[in-house]
Write a protein that holds these residues in place. Structure first.
Motif, PDB file in Angstrom:
ATOM      1  N   CYS A  44      39.455   9.745  27.196  1.00  0.00           N
ATOM      2  CA  CYS A  44      40.431  10.695  27.738  1.00  0.00           C
ATOM      3  C   CYS A  44      41.797  10.180  27.299  1.00  0.00           C
ATOM      4  O   CYS A  44      42.372   9.283  27.922  1.00  0.00           O
ATOM      5  CB  CYS A  44      40.329  10.771  29.260  1.00  0.00           C
ATOM      6  N   GLU A  45      42.292  10.722  26.199  1.00  0.00           N
ATOM      7  CA  GLU A  45      43.462  10.142  25.551  1.00  0.00           C
ATOM      8  C   GLU A  45      44.735  10.253  26.373  1.00  0.00           C
ATOM      9  O   GLU A  45      45.645   9.436  26.224  1.00  0.00           O
ATOM     10  CB  GLU A  45      43.665  10.804  24.184  1.00  0.00           C
ATOM     11  N   ALA A  46      44.824  11.200  27.265  1.00  0.00           N
ATOM     12  CA  ALA A  46      46.054  11.368  28.046  1.00  0.00           C
ATOM     13  C   ALA A  46      46.324  10.149  28.924  1.00  0.00           C
ATOM     14  O   ALA A  46      47.470   9.700  29.063  1.00  0.00           O
ATOM     15  CB  ALA A  46      45.960  12.624  28.904  1.00  0.00           C
ATOM     16  N   CYS A  90      41.296  10.709  34.688  1.00  0.00           N
ATOM     17  CA  CYS A  90      41.272  10.445  33.245  1.00  0.00           C
ATOM     18  C   CYS A  90      41.092   8.953  32.978  1.00  0.00           C
ATOM     19  O   CYS A  90      40.288   8.543  32.135  1.00  0.00           O
ATOM     20  CB  CYS A  90      42.569  10.953  32.615  1.00  0.00           C
ATOM     21  N   ARG A  91      41.836   8.132  33.716  1.00  0.00           N
ATOM     22  CA  ARG A  91      41.731   6.683  33.509  1.00  0.00           C
ATOM     23  C   ARG A  91      40.337   6.173  33.892  1.00  0.00           C
ATOM     24  O   ARG A  91      39.815   5.245  33.273  1.00  0.00           O
ATOM     25  CB  ARG A  91      42.807   5.964  34.319  1.00  0.00           C
ATOM     26  N   ALA A  92      39.721   6.782  34.916  1.00  0.00           N
ATOM     27  CA  ALA A  92      38.380   6.365  35.334  1.00  0.00           C
ATOM     28  C   ALA A  92      37.372   6.589  34.210  1.00  0.00           C
ATOM     29  O   ALA A  92      36.432   5.803  34.033  1.00  0.00           O
ATOM     30  CB  ALA A  92      37.959   7.128  36.583  1.00  0.00           C
ATOM     31  N   GLN A  93      37.568   7.650  33.431  1.00  0.00           N
ATOM     32  CA  GLN A  93      36.668   7.907  32.301  1.00  0.00           C
ATOM     33  C   GLN A  93      36.794   6.815  31.244  1.00  0.00           C
ATOM     34  O   GLN A  93      35.821   6.471  30.555  1.00  0.00           O
ATOM     35  CB  GLN A  93      36.982   9.266  31.676  1.00  0.00           C
ATOM     36  N   ASN A  94      37.998   6.278  31.101  1.00  0.00           N
ATOM     37  CA  ASN A  94      38.233   5.265  30.069  1.00  0.00           C
ATOM     38  C   ASN A  94      37.727   3.881  30.477  1.00  0.00           C
ATOM     39  O   ASN A  94      37.475   3.036  29.613  1.00  0.00           O
ATOM     40  CB  ASN A  94      39.724   5.199  29.734  1.00  0.00           C
ATOM     41  N   ARG A  95      37.597   3.648  31.787  1.00  0.00           N
ATOM     42  CA  ARG A  95      37.050   2.367  32.248  1.00  0.00           C
ATOM     43  C   ARG A  95      35.528   2.470  32.190  1.00  0.00           C
ATOM     44  O   ARG A  95      34.885   3.039  33.064  1.00  0.00           O
ATOM     45  CB  ARG A  95      37.515   2.069  33.682  1.00  0.00           C
ATOM     46  N   ARG A  96      34.930   1.920  31.133  1.00  0.00           N
ATOM     47  CA  ARG A  96      33.510   2.158  30.909  1.00  0.00           C
ATOM     48  C   ARG A  96      32.881   1.011  30.125  1.00  0.00           C
ATOM     49  O   ARG A  96      33.580   0.168  29.555  1.00  0.00           O
ATOM     50  CB  ARG A  96      33.304   3.469  30.143  1.00  0.00           C
ATOM     51  N   ILE A  97      31.544   1.027  30.112  1.00  0.00           N
ATOM     52  CA  ILE A  97      30.753   0.154  29.247  1.00  0.00           C
ATOM     53  C   ILE A  97      29.896   1.075  28.385  1.00  0.00           C
ATOM     54  O   ILE A  97      29.282   2.024  28.888  1.00  0.00           O
ATOM     55  CB  ILE A  97      29.841  -0.789  30.059  1.00  0.00           C
ATOM     56  N   ALA A  98      29.874   0.815  27.093  1.00  0.00           N
ATOM     57  CA  ALA A  98      29.107   1.656  26.175  1.00  0.00           C
ATOM     58  C   ALA A  98      28.243   0.771  25.277  1.00  0.00           C
ATOM     59  O   ALA A  98      28.411  -0.462  25.238  1.00  0.00           O
ATOM     60  CB  ALA A  98      30.045   2.523  25.342  1.00  0.00           C
ATOM     61  N   MET A  99      27.319   1.394  24.571  1.00  0.00           N
ATOM     62  CA  MET A  99      26.459   0.638  23.646  1.00  0.00           C
ATOM     63  C   MET A  99      26.348   1.397  22.331  1.00  0.00           C
ATOM     64  O   MET A  99      26.416   2.630  22.285  1.00  0.00           O
ATOM     65  CB  MET A  99      25.070   0.423  24.258  1.00  0.00           C
ATOM     66  N   ARG A 100      26.179   0.602  21.290  1.00  0.00           N
ATOM     67  CA  ARG A 100      26.011   1.173  19.946  1.00  0.00           C
ATOM     68  C   ARG A 100      24.814   0.499  19.290  1.00  0.00           C
ATOM     69  O   ARG A 100      24.629  -0.719  19.406  1.00  0.00           O
ATOM     70  CB  ARG A 100      27.270   0.942  19.109  1.00  0.00           C
ATOM     71  N   VAL A 101      23.984   1.304  18.632  1.00  0.00           N
ATOM     72  CA  VAL A 101      22.812   0.767  17.939  1.00  0.00           C
ATOM     73  C   VAL A 101      23.273   0.101  16.649  1.00  0.00           C
ATOM     74  O   VAL A 101      23.968   0.718  15.834  1.00  0.00           O
ATOM     75  CB  VAL A 101      21.796   1.889  17.636  1.00  0.00           C
ATOM     76  N   TYR A 153      35.506  -1.378  27.924  1.00  0.00           N
ATOM     77  CA  TYR A 153      36.757  -0.639  27.780  1.00  0.00           C
ATOM     78  C   TYR A 153      37.481  -0.579  29.120  1.00  0.00           C
ATOM     79  O   TYR A 153      36.859  -0.597  30.183  1.00  0.00           O
ATOM     80  CB  TYR A 153      36.483   0.796  27.298  1.00  0.00           C
ATOM     81  N   THR A 154      38.813  -0.460  29.052  1.00  0.00           N
ATOM     82  CA  THR A 154      39.624  -0.311  30.262  1.00  0.00           C
ATOM     83  C   THR A 154      40.553   0.885  30.087  1.00  0.00           C
ATOM     84  O   THR A 154      40.603   1.507  29.017  1.00  0.00           O
ATOM     85  CB  THR A 154      40.477  -1.569  30.515  1.00  0.00           C
ATOM     86  N   ASP A 155      41.315   1.173  31.154  1.00  0.00           N
ATOM     87  CA  ASP A 155      42.363   2.184  30.998  1.00  0.00           C
ATOM     88  C   ASP A 155      43.619   1.493  30.465  1.00  0.00           C
ATOM     89  O   ASP A 155      43.579   0.318  30.080  1.00  0.00           O
ATOM     90  CB  ASP A 155      42.618   2.912  32.321  1.00  0.00           C
ATOM     91  N   ASN A 156      44.744   2.201  30.465  1.00  0.00           N
ATOM     92  CA  ASN A 156      45.961   1.649  29.862  1.00  0.00           C
ATOM     93  C   ASN A 156      46.920   1.035  30.877  1.00  0.00           C
ATOM     94  O   ASN A 156      48.067   0.749  30.551  1.00  0.00           O
ATOM     95  CB  ASN A 156      46.686   2.729  29.055  1.00  0.00           C
ATOM     96  N   THR A 157      46.460   0.848  32.108  1.00  0.00           N
ATOM     97  CA  THR A 157      47.343   0.230  33.101  1.00  0.00           C
ATOM     98  C   THR A 157      47.210  -1.282  33.017  1.00  0.00           C
ATOM     99  O   THR A 157      46.131  -1.809  32.776  1.00  0.00           O
ATOM    100  CB  THR A 157      46.981   0.701  34.523  1.00  0.00           C
ATOM    101  N   GLY A 158      48.329  -1.989  33.207  1.00  0.00           N
ATOM    102  CA  GLY A 158      48.299  -3.443  33.167  1.00  0.00           C
ATOM    103  C   GLY A 158      48.484  -3.979  31.763  1.00  0.00           C
ATOM    104  O   GLY A 158      48.471  -3.228  30.778  1.00  0.00           O
ATOM    105  N   PRO A 159      48.626  -5.310  31.648  1.00  0.00           N
ATOM    106  CA  PRO A 159      48.829  -5.938  30.344  1.00  0.00           C
ATOM    107  C   PRO A 159      47.634  -5.719  29.425  1.00  0.00           C
ATOM    108  O   PRO A 159      46.478  -5.837  29.854  1.00  0.00           O
ATOM    109  CB  PRO A 159      48.996  -7.424  30.681  1.00  0.00           C
TER     110      PRO A 159
END
Length: 414
Positions: free
Chosen positions: A392-394, A400-411, A345-351
């Motif tokens: 962090c929807e805002a 807030c953007r740092a929270q959105n830049r992440r790697i997650a996993m799903r079982v 996942y990324t934040d909303n900055t950039g293309p």
């Protein structure tokens, strides 16, 4: 006429008696030959004596026979100086005697060269072998004494250092034993402390047995023993100096983590224990896996909390990320039915397209790292979501953007 002839005959007879009428060339040649013969012998003997004297003067004079040996060699040196003086004066004396027609004196000089130079020189040269043997023997004693002193010095130097290290290490071991085995980092810290204690015990044993090993060895063997022991024990002292503070710092950090409630670990069996944070990705994943009531779904994701990428890049910083990658690989090994989807996942900055691309690349980088750690490819999949699904929807502040830049996993299977 008769009177004149008688005078000539008488003069000739007188010359023969005095030697003036005799050809002294053969005798001169003989005398100069002796000079030429003895000159290189004296030179060689002088060089030999100088070499032996230099070695002897370098010996500890308190060793038995050392002083007497130096005195003997100095005596030989003085004798050679005297012989050289006789030899240096001989050519001029020979020329003077020949010029003066003194055959008898020339004969005496020639005989004297053999007697007064050749004789003492022969005796002195014969003595040098014995003196060389004495020098070698005392040098051997000096080497043995120096090597034994080296053993004593090494033992006296390192015994208190190792004793001090043992005291500090014993205190650290007592601290670590009081830490709960399930605390994050406790198992690894205990293993490292015990390994250092084992190395210290080995070093102390080697030092304690050093004097016994020195018995019956040649000077060369003794010196080799000292050199080897010094290298090994100095390395141990350096290791103790580096590792003890580092282990103490880890113990301090572990105590602080326990005090703040941030320590967590999980025994996966087979002597495999992983560490993390109580609310970290590993603890959340295992809680999900161990809870039979929680079914696999499309909405339960667990964010990695210790993965790091180079800024603006999909390159995973393995130095910083390796602990969590290793933990996840261990979990996948302990739970053989487990399959995961890795999301980026990324934040909303950039293309948006660029964000989606790099988010996929980062997810793929994590999958690759897990594959490199031994996880089968069919148990993993990767997808990039770009700025979608923000936590962090805002998306309006850097935090807030740092929270959105992440790697997650799903079982996807458990």
């Amino acid at each position: 006429m008769k009177t004149r002839l008688s005078w000539v005959i008488g003069a000739a007879a007188l010359l023969m008696v005095s030697g003036c009428g005799k050809d002294l060339t053969p005798l001169k040649t003989q005398a100069l030959g002796l000079v030429s013969k003895y000159a290189p012998q004296i030179k060689t003997a002088t060089e030999t004596v100088s070499g032996l004297l230099g070695r002897a003067e370098g010996l500890p004079l308190e060793l038995p026979g050392a002083t007497a040996l130096v005195n003997a060699l100095n005596g030989k040196k003085e004798t050679l100086t005297q012989l050289q003086g006789l030899l240096d004066a001989a050519p001029a004396q020979i020329e003077a005697l020949v010029k003066g027609g003194k055959g008898e004196e020339l004969q005496q000089l020639t005989t004297g060269l053999d007697t007064n130079v050749g004789g003492p020189l022969g005796t002195l040269t014969a003595d040098l072998d014995g003196l060389a043997t004495q020098v070698g023997a005392i040098e051997g004693e000096a080497k043995a004494a120096a090597a034994k002193a080296g053993v004593t010095t090494l033992v006296e130097k390192l015994t208190p250092q190792l004793a001090g290290a043992q005291t500090a290490l014993d205190a650290l071991r007592a601290r670590v034993k009081g830490v709960p085995a399930t605390a994050t980092g406790a198992a690894a810290l205990t293993a490292d402390v015990e390994a250092l204690n084992s190395a210290l015990a080995t070093g102390k044993g080697a030092l304690d047995g050093l004097s016994g090993k020195a018995e019956g060895k040649t000077p060369e063997e003794l010196q080799a023993l000292v050199d080897t022991s010094t290298t090994e024990l100095d390395a141990l002292v350096a290791k103790l100096a580096a590792d003890l503070p580092a282990l103490t710092a880890r113990a301090d950090a572990l105590d602080a983590a326990l005090a703040s409630g941030t320590a967590w670990s999980k025994d996966l069996g087979g002597d495999v224990v992983i560490d993390g944070a109580p609310d970290g990705a590993e603890s959340q994943l295992i809680a999900f896996l161990d809870d039979a009531a929680r079914a696999v779904d499309d909405t339960t994701w667990f964010d990695f909390d210790r993965l790091t990428f180079a800024s603006g890049s999909a390159a995973l910083d393995m130095e910083a990320s390796r602990p969590q990658i290793a933990n996840l690989a261990a979990i996948l090994t302990a739970y053989p039915a487990l399959k995961l989807k890795i999301g980026g996942y990324t934040d909303n900055t950039g293309p948006a397209a660029a964000n989606k691309k790099i988010s996929l690349q980062r997810a793929q980088a994590v999958v690759k790292a897990l594959g490199d750690a031994g996880v089968a490819a069919d148990r993993l999949e990767a997808e990039g979501y770009g700025p979608e699904h923000p936590v962090c929807e805002a998306n309006d502040t850097e935090e807030c953007r740092a929270q959105n830049r992440r790697i997650a996993m799903r079982v996807t299977a458990k």
